[in-house]
Design a protein around this motif. Structure first.
Motif, PDB file in Angstrom:
ATOM      1  N   ALA A  18      38.561  40.198  40.661  1.00 41.70           N
ATOM      2  CA  ALA A  18      38.439  38.753  40.883  1.00 41.70           C
ATOM      3  C   ALA A  18      39.348  38.253  41.993  1.00 41.70           C
ATOM      4  O   ALA A  18      39.314  37.070  42.334  1.00 41.70           O
ATOM      5  CB  ALA A  18      38.748  38.004  39.585  1.00 41.70           C
ATOM      6  N   THR A  19      40.143  39.146  42.585  1.00 43.78           N
ATOM      7  CA  THR A  19      41.170  38.725  43.541  1.00 43.78           C
ATOM      8  C   THR A  19      40.591  38.062  44.786  1.00 43.78           C
ATOM      9  O   THR A  19      41.034  36.978  45.188  1.00 43.78           O
ATOM     10  CB  THR A  19      42.023  39.939  43.958  1.00 43.78           C
ATOM     11  N   VAL A  20      39.617  38.684  45.415  1.00 39.31           N
ATOM     12  CA  VAL A  20      39.086  38.158  46.673  1.00 39.31           C
ATOM     13  C   VAL A  20      38.323  36.857  46.440  1.00 39.31           C
ATOM     14  O   VAL A  20      38.423  35.916  47.239  1.00 39.31           O
ATOM     15  CB  VAL A  20      38.217  39.207  47.381  1.00 39.31           C
ATOM     16  N   GLU A  21      37.562  36.795  45.354  1.00 42.63           N
ATOM     17  CA  GLU A  21      36.859  35.561  45.036  1.00 42.63           C
ATOM     18  C   GLU A  21      37.849  34.402  44.900  1.00 42.63           C
ATOM     19  O   GLU A  21      37.613  33.300  45.409  1.00 42.63           O
ATOM     20  CB  GLU A  21      36.064  35.724  43.733  1.00 42.63           C
ATOM     21  N   MET A  22      38.972  34.651  44.218  1.00 45.19           N
ATOM     22  CA  MET A  22      39.970  33.614  44.049  1.00 45.19           C
ATOM     23  C   MET A  22      40.610  33.238  45.382  1.00 45.19           C
ATOM     24  O   MET A  22      40.856  32.068  45.673  1.00 45.19           O
ATOM     25  CB  MET A  22      41.055  34.056  43.066  1.00 45.19           C
ATOM     26  N   MET A  23      40.868  34.244  46.214  1.00 48.92           N
ATOM     27  CA  MET A  23      41.432  33.979  47.535  1.00 48.92           C
ATOM     28  C   MET A  23      40.536  33.046  48.334  1.00 48.92           C
ATOM     29  O   MET A  23      41.003  32.080  48.961  1.00 48.92           O
ATOM     30  CB  MET A  23      41.625  35.293  48.286  1.00 48.92           C
ATOM     31  N   VAL A  24      39.240  33.343  48.319  1.00 54.25           N
ATOM     32  CA  VAL A  24      38.286  32.531  49.084  1.00 54.25           C
ATOM     33  C   VAL A  24      38.185  31.121  48.507  1.00 54.25           C
ATOM     34  O   VAL A  24      38.229  30.125  49.236  1.00 54.25           O
ATOM     35  CB  VAL A  24      36.906  33.217  49.101  1.00 54.25           C
ATOM     36  N   GLN A  25      38.063  31.026  47.188  1.00 49.49           N
ATOM     37  CA  GLN A  25      37.885  29.727  46.546  1.00 49.49           C
ATOM     38  C   GLN A  25      39.100  28.821  46.732  1.00 49.49           C
ATOM     39  O   GLN A  25      38.969  27.614  46.944  1.00 49.49           O
ATOM     40  CB  GLN A  25      37.580  29.921  45.064  1.00 49.49           C
ATOM     41  N   GLN A  26      40.301  29.417  46.637  1.00 48.82           N
ATOM     42  CA  GLN A  26      41.519  28.620  46.742  1.00 48.82           C
ATOM     43  C   GLN A  26      42.083  28.589  48.155  1.00 48.82           C
ATOM     44  O   GLN A  26      43.145  28.022  48.396  1.00 48.82           O
ATOM     45  CB  GLN A  26      42.570  29.160  45.770  1.00 48.82           C
ATOM     46  N   LYS A  27      41.365  29.213  49.079  1.00 52.64           N
ATOM     47  CA  LYS A  27      41.776  29.244  50.487  1.00 52.64           C
ATOM     48  C   LYS A  27      43.190  29.810  50.656  1.00 52.64           C
ATOM     49  O   LYS A  27      44.020  29.277  51.389  1.00 52.64           O
ATOM     50  CB  LYS A  27      41.674  27.850  51.112  1.00 52.64           C
ATOM     51  N   LEU A  28      43.448  30.915  49.943  1.00 51.63           N
ATOM     52  CA  LEU A  28      44.727  31.615  50.076  1.00 51.63           C
ATOM     53  C   LEU A  28      44.707  32.452  51.349  1.00 51.63           C
ATOM     54  O   LEU A  28      43.648  32.788  51.864  1.00 51.63           O
ATOM     55  CB  LEU A  28      44.974  32.498  48.851  1.00 51.63           C
ATOM     56  N   GLU A  29      45.882  32.801  51.822  1.00 48.40           N
ATOM     57  CA  GLU A  29      45.980  33.473  53.118  1.00 48.40           C
ATOM     58  C   GLU A  29      45.667  34.965  53.058  1.00 48.40           C
ATOM     59  O   GLU A  29      45.138  35.538  54.022  1.00 48.40           O
ATOM     60  CB  GLU A  29      47.381  33.279  53.717  1.00 48.40           C
ATOM     61  N   VAL A  30      45.999  35.618  51.945  1.00 48.30           N
ATOM     62  CA  VAL A  30      45.908  37.082  51.867  1.00 48.30           C
ATOM     63  C   VAL A  30      45.448  37.501  50.474  1.00 48.30           C
ATOM     64  O   VAL A  30      45.782  36.839  49.476  1.00 48.30           O
ATOM     65  CB  VAL A  30      47.289  37.734  52.173  1.00 48.30           C
ATOM     66  N   ALA A  31      44.716  38.593  50.401  1.00 50.70           N
ATOM     67  CA  ALA A  31      44.429  39.262  49.132  1.00 50.70           C
ATOM     68  C   ALA A  31      44.943  40.696  49.236  1.00 50.70           C
ATOM     69  O   ALA A  31      44.854  41.317  50.295  1.00 50.70           O
ATOM     70  CB  ALA A  31      42.935  39.263  48.823  1.00 50.70           C
ATOM     71  N   ALA A  32      45.486  41.203  48.151  1.00 56.75           N
ATOM     72  CA  ALA A  32      46.017  42.572  48.120  1.00 56.75           C
ATOM     73  C   ALA A  32      45.291  43.369  47.048  1.00 56.75           C
ATOM     74  O   ALA A  32      44.995  42.843  45.975  1.00 56.75           O
ATOM     75  CB  ALA A  32      47.519  42.558  47.832  1.00 56.75           C
ATOM     76  N   GLY A  33      45.012  44.651  47.351  1.00 55.21           N
ATOM     77  CA  GLY A  33      44.343  45.475  46.358  1.00 55.21           C
ATOM     78  C   GLY A  33      43.992  46.849  46.876  1.00 55.21           C
ATOM     79  O   GLY A  33      44.496  47.282  47.922  1.00 55.21           O
ATOM     80  N   VAL A  34      43.111  47.532  46.144  1.00 57.43           N
ATOM     81  CA  VAL A  34      42.620  48.849  46.536  1.00 57.43           C
ATOM     82  C   VAL A  34      41.800  48.700  47.813  1.00 57.43           C
ATOM     83  O   VAL A  34      40.928  47.830  47.896  1.00 57.43           O
ATOM     84  CB  VAL A  34      41.742  49.455  45.426  1.00 57.43           C
ATOM     85  N   ARG A  35      42.084  49.527  48.804  1.00 55.78           N
ATOM     86  CA  ARG A  35      41.371  49.403  50.083  1.00 55.78           C
ATOM     87  C   ARG A  35      39.861  49.435  49.878  1.00 55.78           C
ATOM     88  O   ARG A  35      39.124  48.637  50.484  1.00 55.78           O
ATOM     89  CB  ARG A  35      41.799  50.526  51.024  1.00 55.78           C
ATOM     90  N   GLN A  36      39.358  50.356  49.046  1.00 56.00           N
ATOM     91  CA  GLN A  36      37.913  50.492  48.878  1.00 56.00           C
ATOM     92  C   GLN A  36      37.297  49.211  48.326  1.00 56.00           C
ATOM     93  O   GLN A  36      36.213  48.791  48.740  1.00 56.00           O
ATOM     94  CB  GLN A  36      37.595  51.669  47.947  1.00 56.00           C
ATOM     95  N   GLN A  37      37.979  48.572  47.356  1.00 52.79           N
ATOM     96  CA  GLN A  37      37.469  47.335  46.777  1.00 52.79           C
ATOM     97  C   GLN A  37      37.465  46.213  47.808  1.00 52.79           C
ATOM     98  O   GLN A  37      36.510  45.441  47.919  1.00 52.79           O
ATOM     99  CB  GLN A  37      38.317  46.927  45.574  1.00 52.79           C
ATOM    100  N   LEU A  38      38.547  46.125  48.589  1.00 56.55           N
ATOM    101  CA  LEU A  38      38.627  45.080  49.601  1.00 56.55           C
ATOM    102  C   LEU A  38      37.570  45.271  50.684  1.00 56.55           C
ATOM    103  O   LEU A  38      36.964  44.292  51.152  1.00 56.55           O
ATOM    104  CB  LEU A  38      40.024  45.072  50.230  1.00 56.55           C
ATOM    105  N   GLU A  39      37.353  46.499  51.103  1.00 59.32           N
ATOM    106  CA  GLU A  39      36.332  46.752  52.116  1.00 59.32           C
ATOM    107  C   GLU A  39      34.943  46.397  51.595  1.00 59.32           C
ATOM    108  O   GLU A  39      34.103  45.857  52.331  1.00 59.32           O
ATOM    109  CB  GLU A  39      36.392  48.217  52.553  1.00 59.32           C
ATOM    110  N   SER A  40      34.689  46.672  50.324  1.00 59.31           N
ATOM    111  CA  SER A  40      33.416  46.304  49.710  1.00 59.31           C
ATOM    112  C   SER A  40      33.254  44.792  49.671  1.00 59.31           C
ATOM    113  O   SER A  40      32.173  44.252  49.977  1.00 59.31           O
ATOM    114  CB  SER A  40      33.328  46.882  48.296  1.00 59.31           C
ATOM    115  N   ASP A  41      34.326  44.090  49.307  1.00 61.91           N
ATOM    116  CA  ASP A  41      34.277  42.629  49.263  1.00 61.91           C
ATOM    117  C   ASP A  41      34.074  42.038  50.658  1.00 61.91           C
ATOM    118  O   ASP A  41      33.371  41.037  50.820  1.00 61.91           O
ATOM    119  CB  ASP A  41      35.560  42.074  48.637  1.00 61.91           C
TER     120      ASP A  41
END
Length: 244
Positions: A154-177
């Motif tokens: 849920a990290t990237v979705e929250m980043m986008v919705q709340q207009k946060l500057e950065v999301a951190a996580g597993v590279r594969q998950q972030l690349e998929s998002d």
């Protein structure tokens, strides 16, 4: 260490209750057809079950933090979590079987271009609550602030919705998002290396000793490498044998 003692530690209810974390796609996924868990952690659990001659039951979780919290409720016997000193206080952890990368994701329009530029005043970093990245960045970030999502997926979705500057996580998950959602990019390099280990609750000494040797054998035999290939996992590497 006798086999009976190992089985008593790892299958005290007559079956191995294996905690499977769907929050990390490198370790486990839900099959799109059968909806059953699959992945390297699932394959290791089944191999362990076969060797001990006891059935395995998969206990699924949406986040690594929930897996760690569940140890006090005696919900599982074997788990798959990132090596971290805080987690090590309540569970025995084996040498790592897989090494994965922690990466940052930002908007295409962000002025942030390198990992070193993240830790600054006014930067808000989204992480999955209780994840390895949460624990690590809580210790390491001095100026940026952390905003915790309910789970890593849920990290990237929250980043986008709340207009946060950065999301951190597993590279594969972030690349998929980043492919799924427009206007996002993953920074080059990594901010941490995550060593994924098997675990069992503290005090199960025979079980812990057996898991230590089991993981080392699964790496040396090529079992882990084959499990990664079979499950289509790219970007993760088999952990080295030495140093553990």
């Amino acid at each position: 260490m006798t086999l009976a003692n190992v089985i008593s530690d790892l299958a005290p209810t007559g079956k191995i209750r294996a905690a499977i974390n769907f929050g990390n796609p490198v370790l486990a996924l839900k099959d799109s057809v059968t909806e059953q868990p699959r992945g390297v952690s699932v394959d290791l659990s089944r191999e362990l079950s076969a060797r001990l001659g006891v059935p395995v039951e998969f206990v699924t979780y949406s986040a690594a933090g929930k897996v760690v919290d569940a140890v006090t409720a005696n919900e599982w016997d074997v788990a798959y979590v990132a090596i971290d000193p805080i987690r090590g206080a309540g569970i025995f952890q084996t040498p790592p079987y897989v090494v994965i990368e922690g990466a940052y994701l930002v908007a295409n329009s962000s002025p942030i271009c390198t990992n070193d530029e993240v830790d600054h005043e006014g930067i808000r970093v989204a992480v999955g609550k209780g994840s390895a990245y949460d624990l690590f960045l809580t210790r390491e970030l001095k100026r940026a602030s952390i905003v915790r999502a309910p789970s890593s997926p849920a990290t990237v979705e929250m980043m986008v919705q709340q207009k946060l500057e950065v999301a951190a996580g597993v590279r594969q998950q972030l690349e998929s998002d980043a492919r799924r959602l427009s206007g996002l990019r993953v920074l080059d390099g990594r901010f941490m290396v995550i060593n994924q280990a098997m675990a069992t609750p503290k005090g199960r000494n025979a079980g812990g000793e057996y898991l230590h040797d089991f993981v080392q054998e699964m790496k040396a035999s090529g079992f882990v490498a084959e499990a990664l290939r079979r499950n289509g996992i790219e970007g993760a590497a088999v952990a080295p044998m030495k140093g553990w």
